[in-house]
Write a protein that holds these residues in place. Sequence first.
Motif, PDB file in Angstrom:
ATOM      1  N   VAL A 226       3.378   8.972   1.184  1.00 15.32           N
ATOM      2  CA  VAL A 226       4.177   9.289   0.002  1.00 15.32           C
ATOM      3  C   VAL A 226       4.029  10.776  -0.309  1.00 15.32           C
ATOM      4  O   VAL A 226       2.917  11.287  -0.438  1.00 15.32           O
TER       5      VAL A 226
ATOM      6  N   GLU B 102       0.838  -1.191   0.000  1.00 11.38           N
ATOM      7  CA  GLU B 102       0.000   0.000   0.000  1.00 11.38           C
ATOM      8  C   GLU B 102       0.876   1.245   0.000  1.00 11.38           C
ATOM      9  O   GLU B 102       1.948   1.267   0.604  1.00 11.38           O
ATOM     10  N   GLN B 103       0.422   2.269  -0.713  1.00  5.55           N
ATOM     11  CA  GLN B 103       1.140   3.535  -0.702  1.00  5.55           C
ATOM     12  C   GLN B 103       0.795   4.291   0.574  1.00  5.55           C
ATOM     13  O   GLN B 103      -0.357   4.659   0.799  1.00  5.55           O
TER      14      GLN B 103
END
Length: 299
Positions: A138, A134-135
């Motif tokens: 960021v 999962e991001q």
Amino acid sequence: MPKIKNLDREFYDNFKSLNIRGYAAPHNLTLNLDDKKGYNGRTLLLLTGWTDYAFSSDNLAASQSGKSLFLPKLQVKNKKGEWQTVIESIGISIGRPQTLVVDLTGEFLSNSREVRIVTNFKTYWDKIEVSTSEQKDVKTIEMQPVQADLRERGFSEEMKYGEMITTNYDRVLNDKRWKYFSGTFTRLGAVNQLLEAIDDVFVISKTGDELVLSFEALPELPKNKKYTFLLFADGYSKEMDINSGSPDQVFPLPFKRMKKYPYAADEQFPMTEEKRRIYDEYTTRPVRDVLPSIELGVK
């Protein structure tokens, strides 16, 4: 499949090459992602490889024999167990090895996690991975170059890995191994103004030129963070294949809204007074490549 496990330039090439550059018989690569069965979250397919692509004369020869290329499409199995196309084109990695990112999230049509890539391009895969991470946290930073210089450099030494040709940047060859387009190119030196926007104002570089970009240094990150750098470039390349459009000269310039190249008489480059001023200032480097004449004699 051992050949797609590591990034080692051992390429998966299980297809039949035709006698036309860039063309193969239709073939597929099937991947079994059963370890992701039941998982419906974010799923990315990371495909690293290169494509031996066709030039204009190759495509002309293919069309004369009733052949045409179709871009790699991605298929999954539906509830009937049949292959069904869910992504018409995943793109191709032109020339040197590049990584394509294919988002499979929400594309599966059944519990099956088999995927299939179908094409007749000669694409050689080196490494294929699946990411379900999962991001999180960021941050995207967009940077403009503080300096952009156009220079004459020469040609990097060519190196061959099987069918793939790559280059050794550290070894420069200054012989005249490639022809030049005749025409007027961007003068050498700073060209920042030409790279500020996607606006049909181009750095027109010739064979053997290089564009050197410099950016501000970024602050040091904490140990649990890292930078990933992506270079965004937008432009065109032109080949000197005899069956390409205007293969012996720089002009006409391409532009974003053109329907084809060379464009027809009902289309014109969207020149404005400001664009003309910029081109007049920067496009001042004439190049004339005089090829030796060929005299044919009959005995």
